[in-house]
Scaffold this motif. Structure first.
Motif, PDB file in Angstrom:
ATOM      1  N   LEU A 125      59.967  32.707  56.556  1.00 42.36           N
ATOM      2  CA  LEU A 125      59.081  31.542  56.497  1.00 42.36           C
ATOM      3  C   LEU A 125      57.782  31.828  57.249  1.00 42.36           C
ATOM      4  N   CYS A 126      57.949  32.416  58.425  1.00 39.87           N
ATOM      5  CA  CYS A 126      56.790  32.758  59.259  1.00 39.87           C
ATOM      6  C   CYS A 126      55.846  33.690  58.494  1.00 39.87           C
ATOM      7  N   LEU A 127      56.437  34.703  57.844  1.00 36.48           N
ATOM      8  CA  LEU A 127      55.620  35.649  57.093  1.00 36.48           C
ATOM      9  C   LEU A 127      54.905  34.937  55.946  1.00 36.48           C
ATOM     10  N   ALA A 128      55.618  34.028  55.272  1.00 36.81           N
ATOM     11  CA  ALA A 128      55.019  33.311  54.154  1.00 36.81           C
ATOM     12  C   ALA A 128      53.805  32.503  54.614  1.00 36.81           C
ATOM     13  N   LEU A 129      53.960  31.822  55.754  1.00 39.79           N
ATOM     14  CA  LEU A 129      52.842  31.042  56.298  1.00 39.79           C
ATOM     15  C   LEU A 129      51.650  31.950  56.612  1.00 39.79           C
ATOM     16  N   LEU A 130      51.966  33.099  57.227  1.00 42.44           N
ATOM     17  CA  LEU A 130      50.893  34.031  57.574  1.00 42.44           C
ATOM     18  C   LEU A 130      50.181  34.545  56.331  1.00 42.44           C
ATOM     19  N   VAL A 131      50.968  34.812  55.277  1.00 41.88           N
ATOM     20  CA  VAL A 131      50.361  35.297  54.036  1.00 41.88           C
ATOM     21  C   VAL A 131      49.368  34.264  53.512  1.00 41.88           C
ATOM     22  N   ILE A 132      49.788  32.992  53.533  1.00 38.34           N
ATOM     23  CA  ILE A 132      48.893  31.942  53.051  1.00 38.34           C
ATOM     24  C   ILE A 132      47.624  31.877  53.913  1.00 38.34           C
ATOM     25  N   ALA A 133      47.837  31.941  55.232  1.00 39.76           N
ATOM     26  CA  ALA A 133      46.681  31.905  56.128  1.00 39.76           C
ATOM     27  C   ALA A 133      45.754  33.078  55.838  1.00 39.76           C
ATOM     28  N   SER A 134      46.359  34.267  55.686  1.00 37.48           N
ATOM     29  CA  SER A 134      45.565  35.470  55.446  1.00 37.48           C
ATOM     30  C   SER A 134      44.757  35.353  54.161  1.00 37.48           C
ATOM     31  N   LEU A 135      45.373  34.723  53.145  1.00 36.49           N
ATOM     32  CA  LEU A 135      44.651  34.556  51.877  1.00 36.49           C
ATOM     33  C   LEU A 135      43.483  33.587  52.040  1.00 36.49           C
ATOM     34  N   ALA A 136      43.650  32.626  52.965  1.00 40.94           N
ATOM     35  CA  ALA A 136      42.636  31.575  53.081  1.00 40.94           C
ATOM     36  C   ALA A 136      41.467  31.986  53.966  1.00 40.94           C
ATOM     37  N   ILE A 137      41.698  32.986  54.848  1.00 37.53           N
ATOM     38  CA  ILE A 137      40.666  33.316  55.828  1.00 37.53           C
ATOM     39  C   ILE A 137      39.737  34.401  55.311  1.00 37.53           C
ATOM     40  N   GLY A 138      38.446  34.153  55.428  1.00 40.72           N
ATOM     41  CA  GLY A 138      37.497  35.181  55.022  1.00 40.72           C
ATOM     42  C   GLY A 138      36.100  34.631  55.044  1.00 40.72           C
ATOM     43  N   VAL A 139      35.144  35.505  54.827  1.00 40.01           N
ATOM     44  CA  VAL A 139      33.755  35.077  54.886  1.00 40.01           C
ATOM     45  C   VAL A 139      33.434  34.104  53.760  1.00 40.01           C
ATOM     46  N   GLU A 140      33.960  34.424  52.558  1.00 40.87           N
ATOM     47  CA  GLU A 140      33.720  33.545  51.416  1.00 40.87           C
ATOM     48  C   GLU A 140      34.683  32.363  51.471  1.00 40.87           C
ATOM     49  N   ASP A 141      34.151  31.150  51.376  1.00 44.77           N
ATOM     50  CA  ASP A 141      35.025  29.989  51.442  1.00 44.77           C
ATOM     51  C   ASP A 141      35.988  29.962  50.265  1.00 44.77           C
ATOM     52  N   LEU A 142      37.206  29.559  50.591  1.00 42.46           N
ATOM     53  CA  LEU A 142      38.203  29.541  49.534  1.00 42.46           C
ATOM     54  C   LEU A 142      38.568  28.093  49.212  1.00 42.46           C
ATOM     55  N   SER A 143      37.680  27.421  48.490  1.00 43.08           N
ATOM     56  CA  SER A 143      38.055  26.077  48.048  1.00 43.08           C
ATOM     57  C   SER A 143      37.905  26.051  46.538  1.00 43.08           C
ATOM     58  N   LEU A 144      38.750  25.286  45.920  1.00 42.35           N
ATOM     59  CA  LEU A 144      38.790  25.318  44.465  1.00 42.35           C
ATOM     60  C   LEU A 144      37.429  25.031  43.843  1.00 42.35           C
ATOM     61  N   SER A 145      36.681  24.143  44.487  1.00 36.13           N
ATOM     62  CA  SER A 145      35.396  23.793  43.900  1.00 36.13           C
ATOM     63  C   SER A 145      34.276  24.736  44.342  1.00 36.13           C
ATOM     64  N   GLY A 146      34.248  25.066  45.629  1.00 36.75           N
ATOM     65  CA  GLY A 146      33.086  25.755  46.171  1.00 36.75           C
ATOM     66  C   GLY A 146      33.053  27.246  45.915  1.00 36.75           C
ATOM     67  N   ALA A 147      34.234  27.873  45.709  1.00 40.08           N
ATOM     68  CA  ALA A 147      34.255  29.322  45.636  1.00 40.08           C
ATOM     69  C   ALA A 147      33.549  29.865  44.407  1.00 40.08           C
ATOM     70  N   GLY A 148      33.353  28.979  43.441  1.00 45.21           N
ATOM     71  CA  GLY A 148      32.778  29.427  42.180  1.00 45.21           C
ATOM     72  C   GLY A 148      31.326  29.874  42.261  1.00 45.21           C
ATOM     73  N   ASP A 149      30.648  29.547  43.369  1.00 44.78           N
ATOM     74  CA  ASP A 149      29.226  29.846  43.447  1.00 44.78           C
ATOM     75  C   ASP A 149      28.905  31.309  43.179  1.00 44.78           C
ATOM     76  N   ARG A 150      29.579  32.147  43.973  1.00 43.25           N
ATOM     77  CA  ARG A 150      29.246  33.557  43.857  1.00 43.25           C
ATOM     78  C   ARG A 150      30.342  34.381  43.199  1.00 43.25           C
ATOM     79  N   LEU A 151      31.572  33.957  43.448  1.00 42.79           N
ATOM     80  CA  LEU A 151      32.682  34.762  42.968  1.00 42.79           C
ATOM     81  C   LEU A 151      33.792  33.826  42.519  1.00 42.79           C
ATOM     82  N   PRO A 152      34.307  33.997  41.315  1.00 44.34           N
ATOM     83  CA  PRO A 152      35.401  33.139  40.874  1.00 44.34           C
ATOM     84  C   PRO A 152      36.596  33.286  41.796  1.00 44.34           C
ATOM     85  N   LEU A 153      37.276  32.178  42.013  1.00 40.97           N
ATOM     86  CA  LEU A 153      38.407  32.145  42.947  1.00 40.97           C
ATOM     87  C   LEU A 153      39.418  33.249  42.659  1.00 40.97           C
TER      88      LEU A 153
END
Lengths: 314, 314
Positions: free
Chosen positions: B7-35
């Motif tokens: 479970l801990c690893l799964a949570l970390l994986v999700i966090a890792s996917l969400a963290i980065g310079v490019e915002d990862l939101s369904l609406s906003g990420a489309g500006d420069r790079l498709p989600l």
């Protein structure tokens, strides 16, 4: 007799190394070139003296032949202090400080930290191999911390910090030469005056106390001397993990006497031969000037391994 | 426990996917790079690489500790990783156009040779002083490292070498990490051999009398350790302390029956490396601290704690 012969041989070799360092491939404006080489020579000899003295004294107070200040991470500690200065003052602030002041602050911090970290271990007479292991890991920790700090500061400031992080015998930081040489000579003189006391300390804690040595005080004072000398050599050329071990081991093999006056001298001569001779050889013979520290670490590491296995065959 | 770790690893994986310079939101990420592209080209590979490296290195450390019967040994402190780097350097020098597959092959070969030399030599140290083995390993790794530095220096590859010697995931993109999937195969192989490895930890005599082909198993273990370390060095660089800390902590809590604990070791290794990577990304957002540096700072503290504990229990 054999002892004298070896000593004479070492002096001759050291003199030859110094002569070669000054004269090989000498071209252009003679006075200028000689002055340049003379300053570098003085820096290298200061380093040889500082590392030779500090290693021998450290091995005497810890009662072993394979532990050295660098292996225990003292030079990493000094560098951490310097990077810390860059971190707190900023690159510009760091550069505008006088080198002497930076050295003084660094040396003072090192003495404090060395006492804080090593003193408890020495007082409690920790198991040697355990202490070694802990020392190597602590050294690694401070290298990583230095690296971390370096990453946290601006890239330009990082370049400033990096200059202090790489061992370089080809271009020692000669702006520090005066203060470094002065510190080395004063500490060296102090240690020479105390050479008989060190001979007694070498007998081990119990015997030394029985012979009237104030053990804790003596160990503390010599630990401070060691950290000062480590600060000198690290400030001049940067860290070289196995150089001290190499010349202390050579000195031990080459002299039957356990008297400190003699071991100090032989270790210093070995240091000059390895450093000055090695530098000349690499610079003019092999065409690569900057790799001496790597070569020394390679050979010194092998010597360490041989000592490790040799110690337990007996 | 396995569930909790999973479970801990799964949570970390999700966090890792969400963290980065490019915002990862369904609406906003489309500006420069498709989600989807952002995830599949950069975030996913990076996260998977951290998971696979962590699991592989932790299992490699566990096998290494079983083979040496010493709790303080792991691939990066026994010359395995340094030998792998030497292999990469050799390929780069003689076959600059070689693909990553060939690099991994040669690196594995070199790691195998380097580790075999370490193991065969370490057996000659006295077993009643268990701290000498890691000590020898650290210096041995240093000597191989010095050789690597020397070769790199001579050929102007120092900067290139830096990349291999300090593990980080910032360069991991689709197409640059798939080699790590071999780790899954190797971990599976280790799981199949778990019972035999557990028996091998009893020592050669015991294991042989229980019907284990000791030499054969040693060779298999060697290959597993070398290939796993070489793969991680080739793809992400040297990641220290994972193989040391994770097996120690797991066996402290759950004992030494590898069939039960090996999966947990792999999981916890993945958790450790992934969280170190996330910390490295957050500490100075949007800049990054390499995972090797983060672990280099945290690892020594755990290591020191482990040896002091060992001492208390002894």
């Amino acid at each position: 007799m054999r002892d004298r012969l070896i000593l004479a041989g070492l002096i001759a070799l050291a003199a030859a190394a110094i002569l070669a360092f000054l004269t090989v491939n000498l071209r252009g404006h003679l006075a200028f070139a000689l002055e340049l080489r003379g300053v570098r020579l003085a820096a290298l000899m200061t380093v040889a003296l500082a590392i030779g003295l500090s290693t021998v004294v450290f091995q005497t107070i810890t009662g072993n032949r394979i532990l050295t200040p660098s292996i225990m991470g003292l030079d990493a500690l000094y560098q951490f202090g310097q990077t810390g200065l860059v971190f707190t003052l900023g690159g510009l602030g760091y550069v505008s400080l006088s080198p002497q002041l930076k050295f003084t602050v660094g040396a003072a911090a090192l003495m404090l930290l060395a006492i804080l970290i090593l003193w408890p271990a020495l007082k409690r007479r920790m198991d040697l191999s355990l202490m070694l292991l802990a020392g190597i890991v602590i050294g690694g920790l401070f290298r990583s911390l230095t690296n971390l700090l370096a990453r946290l500061i601006d890239p330009q400031e990082f370049a400033v910090a990096q200059r202090a992080m790489v061992a370089n015998f080809a271009a020692p930081h000669t702006d520090l030469l005066l203060i470094a040489a002065a510190v080395t000579l004063v500490v060296g003189g102090f240690l020479f005056v105390r050479r008989h006391q060190l001979d007694v300390v070498a007998l081990g804690q119990d015997s030394a106390i029985a012979l009237g040595i104030d053990w804790n005080r003596v160990v503390m004072i010599h630990l401070l001397c060691v950290s000062l000398l480590v600060a000198v050599s690290t400030a001049l050329v940067g860290p070289v993990t196995f150089f001290g071990l190499l010349i202390a081991a050579l000195a031990e093999r080459l002299t039957p006497s356990r008297r400190h006056a003699r071991i100090f001298l032989v270790a210093f001569l070995c240091g000059v031969i390895v450093l000055v001779g090695g530098q000349t050889l690499l610079q003019h013979g092999l065409g690569q000037a900057s790799t001496l520290s790597v070569v020394v670490d390679f050979i010194g590491g092998l010597v360490f391994i041989l000592l490790l296995f040799g110690r337990h065959r007996r | 426990m396995m569930k909790g770790a999973g479970l801990c690893l799964a949570l970390l994986v999700i966090a890792s996917l969400a963290i980065g310079v490019e915002d990862l939101s369904l609406s906003g990420a489309g500006d420069r790079l498709p989600l989807l592209d952002l995830l599949s080209i950069s975030r996913m590979p990076r996260t998977l690489a951290a998971v696979l490296t962590g699991a592989g290195l932790a299992v490699a450390g566990q096998i290494m500790q079983t083979l040496t019967r010493n709790r303080f040994v792991e691939p990066s402190t026994a010359g395995t990783a340094q030998s792998a780097a030497l292999g990469i350097l050799i390929v780069t020098l003689f076959l600059p156009s070689a693909g990553i597959g060939l690099k991994a092959l040669v690196a594995s070969g070199c790691a195998l040779a380097g580790t075999a030399l370490f193991l065969s030599t370490a057996h000659r140290l006295p077993p009643e002083q268990p701290h000498l083995v890691p000590l020898f390993g650290l210096v041995y790794g240093g000597v191989v490292g010095a050789a690597v530095t020397y070769v790199a220096w001579q050929n102007d590859l120092l900067q290139y070498l830096d990349i291999w010697m300090n593990g980080e995931f910032s360069g991991v993109l689709r197409g640059r990490y798939e080699l790590l999937f071999f780790c899954v195969l190797l971990i599976a192989a280790a799981l199949l051999a778990a019972d035999r490895l557990t028996i091998m930890a009893l020592g050669e005599g015991q294991a042989t009398s229980l019907g284990i082909d000791y030499r054969r198993m040693t060779q298999i273990g060697l290959v597993l350790v070398s290939v796993m370390s070489a793969l991680s060095v080739v793809v992400v660089g040297l990641v220290p302390f994972v193989g040391l800390v994770v097996p120690n902590l797991v066996s402290r809590i759950f004992g030494d029956n590898l069939r039960g604990t090996l999966p947990l070791v792999a999981l916890c290794g993945a958790i450790l490396v992934l969280s170190a990577d996330i910390v490295g990304r957050l500490i100075r957002f949007p800049y990054e601290i390499p995972v090797g540096t983060v672990l280099g700072v945290v690892g020594p503290f755990v290591f020191l704690w482990l040896i002091l504990q060992e001492r208390r229990n002894a």
